[in-house]
Design a protein around this motif. Structure first.
Motif, mmCIF file in Angstrom:
data_model
loop_
_atom_site.group_PDB
_atom_site.id
_atom_site.type_symbol
_atom_site.label_atom_id
_atom_site.label_comp_id
_atom_site.label_asym_id
_atom_site.label_seq_id
_atom_site.Cartn_x
_atom_site.Cartn_y
_atom_site.Cartn_z
ATOM 1 N N LEU A 1 13.761 -8.681 1.645
ATOM 2 C CA LEU A 1 13.056 -7.371 1.123
ATOM 3 C C LEU A 1 11.811 -6.923 1.714
ATOM 4 O O LEU A 1 11.555 -5.749 1.927
ATOM 5 C CB LEU A 1 12.962 -7.107 -0.562
ATOM 6 C CG LEU A 1 14.387 -7.372 -1.311
ATOM 7 C CD1 LEU A 1 13.940 -7.290 -3.119
ATOM 8 C CD2 LEU A 1 14.973 -5.956 -1.268
ATOM 9 N N LEU A 2 11.053 -7.985 1.742
ATOM 10 C CA LEU A 2 9.729 -7.962 2.266
ATOM 11 C C LEU A 2 9.872 -7.159 3.809
ATOM 12 O O LEU A 2 9.013 -6.410 4.524
ATOM 13 C CB LEU A 2 9.049 -8.980 2.399
ATOM 14 C CG LEU A 2 7.507 -9.133 2.898
ATOM 15 C CD1 LEU A 2 6.631 -8.119 1.887
ATOM 16 C CD2 LEU A 2 6.755 -10.411 2.776
ATOM 17 N N SER A 3 10.801 -7.762 4.540
ATOM 18 C CA SER A 3 11.065 -7.330 5.789
ATOM 19 C C SER A 3 11.283 -5.849 5.984
ATOM 20 O O SER A 3 10.867 -5.089 6.902
ATOM 21 C CB SER A 3 12.067 -8.028 6.713
ATOM 22 O OG SER A 3 13.228 -7.763 6.247
ATOM 23 N N ILE A 4 11.852 -5.431 4.959
ATOM 24 C CA ILE A 4 12.302 -4.003 4.989
ATOM 25 C C ILE A 4 11.001 -3.112 4.718
ATOM 26 O O ILE A 4 10.723 -2.134 5.100
ATOM 27 C CB ILE A 4 13.496 -3.629 4.033
ATOM 28 C CG1 ILE A 4 14.491 -4.470 4.222
ATOM 29 C CG2 ILE A 4 13.596 -2.176 3.794
ATOM 30 C CD1 ILE A 4 15.237 -3.840 5.353
ATOM 31 N N TYR A 5 10.270 -3.757 3.578
ATOM 32 C CA TYR A 5 9.006 -2.904 3.526
ATOM 33 C C TYR A 5 8.095 -2.884 4.681
ATOM 34 O O TYR A 5 7.717 -1.893 4.738
ATOM 35 C CB TYR A 5 8.298 -3.933 2.338
ATOM 36 C CG TYR A 5 6.838 -3.383 2.095
ATOM 37 C CD1 TYR A 5 6.559 -2.207 1.543
ATOM 38 C CD2 TYR A 5 5.721 -4.368 2.307
ATOM 39 C CE1 TYR A 5 5.150 -1.709 1.362
ATOM 40 C CE2 TYR A 5 4.569 -3.856 2.215
ATOM 41 C CZ TYR A 5 4.145 -2.725 1.814
ATOM 42 O OH TYR A 5 2.826 -2.247 1.594
ATOM 43 N N GLN A 6 7.924 -3.964 5.329
ATOM 44 C CA GLN A 6 7.246 -3.965 6.423
ATOM 45 C C GLN A 6 7.535 -2.966 7.610
ATOM 46 O O GLN A 6 6.882 -2.127 8.453
ATOM 47 C CB GLN A 6 7.048 -5.369 7.279
ATOM 48 C CG GLN A 6 6.184 -6.312 6.036
ATOM 49 C CD GLN A 6 6.448 -7.828 6.749
ATOM 50 O OE1 GLN A 6 7.249 -7.868 7.230
ATOM 51 N NE2 GLN A 6 5.359 -8.413 6.250
ATOM 52 N N GLY A 7 8.805 -2.937 7.830
ATOM 53 C CA GLY A 7 9.593 -1.966 8.655
ATOM 54 C C GLY A 7 9.247 -0.502 8.105
ATOM 55 O O GLY A 7 9.165 0.333 9.001
ATOM 56 N N SER A 8 9.493 -0.269 7.011
ATOM 57 C CA SER A 8 9.202 0.895 6.292
ATOM 58 C C SER A 8 7.889 1.685 6.626
ATOM 59 O O SER A 8 7.637 2.684 7.184
ATOM 60 C CB SER A 8 9.553 0.729 4.973
ATOM 61 O OG SER A 8 9.290 2.466 4.433
ATOM 62 N N VAL A 9 6.651 0.692 6.437
ATOM 63 C CA VAL A 9 5.576 1.091 6.584
ATOM 64 C C VAL A 9 5.198 1.407 8.076
ATOM 65 O O VAL A 9 4.904 2.668 8.604
ATOM 66 C CB VAL A 9 4.515 -0.089 6.404
ATOM 67 C CG1 VAL A 9 3.072 0.405 6.757
ATOM 68 C CG2 VAL A 9 4.656 -0.399 4.896
ATOM 69 N N ASN A 10 5.712 0.754 9.062
ATOM 70 C CA ASN A 10 5.517 0.885 10.325
ATOM 71 C C ASN A 10 6.200 2.254 10.698
ATOM 72 O O ASN A 10 5.953 3.220 11.432
ATOM 73 C CB ASN A 10 6.045 -0.241 11.351
ATOM 74 C CG ASN A 10 5.068 -1.284 11.205
ATOM 75 O OD1 ASN A 10 4.077 -1.271 10.598
ATOM 76 N ND2 ASN A 10 5.649 -2.409 11.207
ATOM 77 N N ASP A 11 7.533 2.263 10.243
ATOM 78 C CA ASP A 11 8.576 3.377 10.493
ATOM 79 C C ASP A 11 7.838 4.867 10.207
ATOM 80 O O ASP A 11 7.896 5.758 10.875
ATOM 81 C CB ASP A 11 9.846 3.101 10.130
ATOM 82 C CG ASP A 11 10.870 4.228 10.679
ATOM 83 O OD1 ASP A 11 10.926 4.247 11.943
ATOM 84 O OD2 ASP A 11 11.493 5.076 10.036
#
Length: 324
Positions: free
Chosen positions: A65-75
């Motif tokens: 889940l955290l990897s998705i969160y980090q990717g969402s912020v950057n995207d």
């Protein structure tokens, strides 16, 4: 008793989740489902920073889940900053941002909580070709509308799709559509030409999108609607005020969206019981037989997490919900 999938969703989609252990939550089922529904970034933040000790969630679930969160912020930052640079100097036009691009920073405490997969823009029909051509100067090329969104044009630069909508209420409701433009509020961060719909219009445009998709939409959209109808109490911004119920119901009737509004609000009430009093006041009056039909065919199946079944008679349902 271990929390159900629905209870886990309610906890991890809250902006103020209760502290406690989620060790026994259905993680094997929840994680993949939450990612597919756009819910992973907010869930990850709650687990890591709001609930203490990751709420005893398994490490593999937290990491995913955290990897998705980090990717969402950057995207999100990449897409929205790039779009801002493109439109910042535009003058003499009026375009309305809808969906995630309008909601991410207006409804959510952090822009990364709300994934922005694409950018939806509403324009007057006479402005569509001009703006599409302008985007073409920035490497945006025409694409097929793979989502059957009803957009007049779709363009993409290979990273971000931009959906250009016009006449969203139908060719016979141009006066009502003009009202949406007249009531819209400026988004000054994007320059002088970019606006977003006022609160009641934002609710109804979201309900229109639900109806056109036969309510087969990511559950993230119901979080959007939850925040709209409850007045975005965490934000203190443009959508942070009570609904004007009379105006909402009057426009829903004029736009022939009373059934779509009833259905959307009823789903939000089922998913988030704390909205019950607000929903009850805002829900348009319908005949008992119509309410029972909508509850049985749409509200109940859509409100069941993990239900992947396509609602039967989807095309007929879309016509029913959009007043056709």
């Amino acid at each position: 008793m271990p929390p159900s999938l629905l209870e886990t969703f309610r906890i991890l989609s809250s902006f103020e989740p209760p502290k406690g252990s989620l060790r026994a939550a259905p993680w094997e089922e929840y994680v993949d489902w939450a990612i597919s529904q756009g819910l992973a970034p907010l869930a990850a933040y709650n687990l890591e920073y709001r609930m203490g000790g990751g709420a005893d969630a398994p490490e593999w679930a937290r990491d995913r889940l955290l990897s998705i969160y980090q990717g969402s912020v950057n995207d999100n930052v990449m897409k929205l900053v790039h779009f801002k640079r493109i439109v910042d100097d535009l003058e003499g036009r009026k375009m309305l941002l809808m969906g995630g691009a309008a909601f991410a920073e207006a409804l959510y405490p952090h822009v990364g909580f709300r994934p922005v997969l694409d950018i939806q823009v509403m324009l007057r029909r006479m402005d569509v070709d001009g703006f599409a051509g302008y985007l073409g100067q920035h490497q945006f090329r025409p694409e097929k509308d793979e989502l059957n969104s009803g957009a007049t044009r779709v363009v993409s630069d290979g990273r971000t799709a931009v959906y250009l909508f016009s006449d969203v209420l139908g060719a016979g409701r141009r006066e009502e559509l003009q009202g949406v433009f007249d009531r819209s509020k400026p988004m000054r961060v994007y320059g002088p030409s970019v606006f977003r719909p006022d609160l009641e219009d934002a609710v109804l445009l979201l309900c229109l999108e639900f109806a056109r998709q036969g309510f087969q939409v990511p559950w993230l959209y119901f979080v959007d609607l939850r925040e709209l109808v409850t007045g975005a109490t965490w934000m203190g911004g443009i959508y942070s005020r009570p609904l004007e119920v009379a105006a909402l119901q009057e426009r829903a009737k004029a736009w022939r969206l009373e059934r779509a509004l009833y259905t959307a609000l009823s789903i939000v009430e089922r998913l988030f019981p704390h909205t019950a009093s607000i929903v009850e006041a805002a829900r348009p009056p319908l005949r008992r037989a119509t309410r029972e039909l909508l509850n049985r065919l749409v509200v109940e199946p859509v409100s069941t997490p993990g239900n992947q079944a396509v609602i039967r008679g989807a095309d007929r349902l879309r016509r029913l919900l959009t007043g056709q």
